[in-house]
Enzyme design. Sequence first.
Site, PDB file in Angstrom:
ATOM      1  N   PRO A 258       0.785  -1.236   0.000  1.00  0.00           N
ATOM      2  CG  PRO A 258       0.028  -0.962   2.189  1.00  0.00           C
ATOM      3  CD  PRO A 258       0.895  -1.841   1.328  1.00  0.00           C
ATOM      4  CB  CYS A 259       4.422   2.139  -0.103  1.00  0.00           C
ATOM      5  SG  CYS A 259       4.891   1.324  -1.620  1.00  0.00           S
ATOM      6  NE  ARG A 260       3.907   5.973  -5.760  1.00  0.00           N
ATOM      7  CZ  ARG A 260       3.935   7.310  -5.801  1.00  0.00           C
ATOM      8  NH1 ARG A 260       4.421   7.988  -4.799  1.00  0.00           N
ATOM      9  NH2 ARG A 260       3.485   7.951  -6.860  1.00  0.00           N
TER      10      ARG A 260
END
Lengths: 314, 337
Positions: A258-260
């Site tokens: 989910p980092c972006r």
Amino acid sequence: MVLSQKIHEAFKGTVERITSPRTVSAFKEKGVLSINEFIIAGDNLVSKCPTWSWESGEPSKRKSYLPADKQFLITRNVPCLRRAASVEEEYEAAGGEVLLDNEENDGWLATHGKPKERKSDEDDNLPSMETLEISKRNTIQSISSYFGGEEEEDIPDMGEYNEPDNLIETDPATLQTAYLVAHEPDDDNILRTRTYDISITYDKYYQTPRVWLTGYDESRMLLQPELVLEDVSQDHARKTVTVEDHPHLPGKHASVHPCRHGAVMKKIIDVLMSRGVEPEVDKYLFLFLKFMASVIPTIEYDYTMDFDLGSSSN
Amino acid sequence: MADSGRGTILQFAPFQSSVDEGFWHKLSSLKLNKLRLDDSPIPITGFYAPCSHPQLSNHLTLLAESLPDESGEESSSLPASQGNRNRCPVPGILLNTNTLESFYALDKQSLLKAEANKIWDDIYSGKVEEDTSVLLRFLVISFADLKKWSFHYWFAFPALVLDPPATLVNLKPASQCFTSEEAEFLSRACNEWRSMSSTADIPFFLVSVGSDSIVTIRHLREWETCQTNVQKVLFGFYDPCHLPSNPGWPLRNYLAYIYLRWGLGKIHFFCYRENRGFADLGLSLVGEAEISLSPGWRNHQNMPNAVGWELNRGKKVSRCISLAKTMDPTRLAVSAA
């Protein structure tokens, strides 16, 4: 799991333990969700697309900041008729997508209505807004040419053990179907295809939803997470898609990192707002799942949107 | 396919099983911490839902929640998980043996017969009306090899065998069997039934079509009261099968129940199926079956034959899954390094 990933997980875990959950909405500003907003968006997904439901998962893994009966969302037995890897090959061979606008290397794509991949070095993947107003998605047709070489010797089983059988069943009222691993209905109309259980959890660190994939082969036996990567767009496989422990279920599962997510959701929201559409937070998961479709283009989960995405402000 | 079936034997598409990884994890810990060498039958709960995709059948699924809690309570399910439309509970029995040899030595015929017998008794006692899911009772035999983290198992979905078998008079997509007004009421009634938590997970029901085209869905126990002022009554059930040519397995015991309980030889049935979570009358089927059994059949003493062991890729063999990758501590240590 690589070491850097491990270290990051440890860091993230610590931060999650010591920070309090987001309570103030930053949905439009940052594309992220507070816990309450996640519940609101989840409730709306369950009511509009009833193949999704809330579950509580393993009691020992329960997160105290989420209601016990609404820990995560899941939809089971979702078909995946062909491998994303092969779709991309076919697609590129057919000419690929047309870039409509290339400001800041952030272009929109005309996609001929096919599942698409954006040519970009960035990890995020922004779906075309034109296709957001879908009514019904095309049923994906299987590409027969691809499936010559696939074999079913993937399961370490005792299957060939010859039973000294006390099992004698002949019964004229049982439908007999020849077992074939095929990807399109045969004469007997039985489709043997990979299926997925897709779950959406709340990632407290990134404050966004996170998608997890559990794959099953044609006879509904668990698929090794490495094979799941065949059903992920090749731009994402092994980069944004990783194999990790599920926060609510046992075992290793493939997950879209989910980092972006926040940044991409923010862009999608900006585009909607620039068109005078005021996005509502309860529609977040529909936008999110539409965005996920660019990562897992051949898994036919339900995110049907036959209603407005937000209130029109003018 | 469709309505060409006049006079042919009614064939049912077998139920298919699916086991979530969580089930095996919980069984392992149950075995190590509580059951140990106790191999007596364990009551479990399977879950199923109507078919929800035109090309794919649904399964009977075992999840971690299918097993009783280690604390000894019957079920770990939260109140909120009741009435989950995607998880209609079905009662089952798990026989977990201590060795592979005893797994293979189990007398599968009599085990199946014993479960079928419970269904038979439930039909006679009227228990089916209280809890319709008992018509779907199932059985799993297993051997959990906790040294190798592999699990051998075999499902059975016992079905009472009608002899001679039921014949199919006709079978059509439901959309062709109703006026457009009736179809609209029927879809609406089904969607309402499926969205109310008190009825969403009740897999057998009655569809009564009134002379004013108004369709109502009722509980099985209302059979007698719903006879008045109606045009026709169909026996509806959640069909996990997607085939346009055949109804799914749950109809088998349902027909036996209808024949035994109400003495009907001509049965109109409704295979309820969905697309993306909503009633789909093009996918759902309406059919008519005929049962002509000798009068002696309707006798509690004459328990009929039963079938239902699941095939594995078309063969009569058990299944096996290895979870060493996620359960073996040495492998976990290696992958974590």
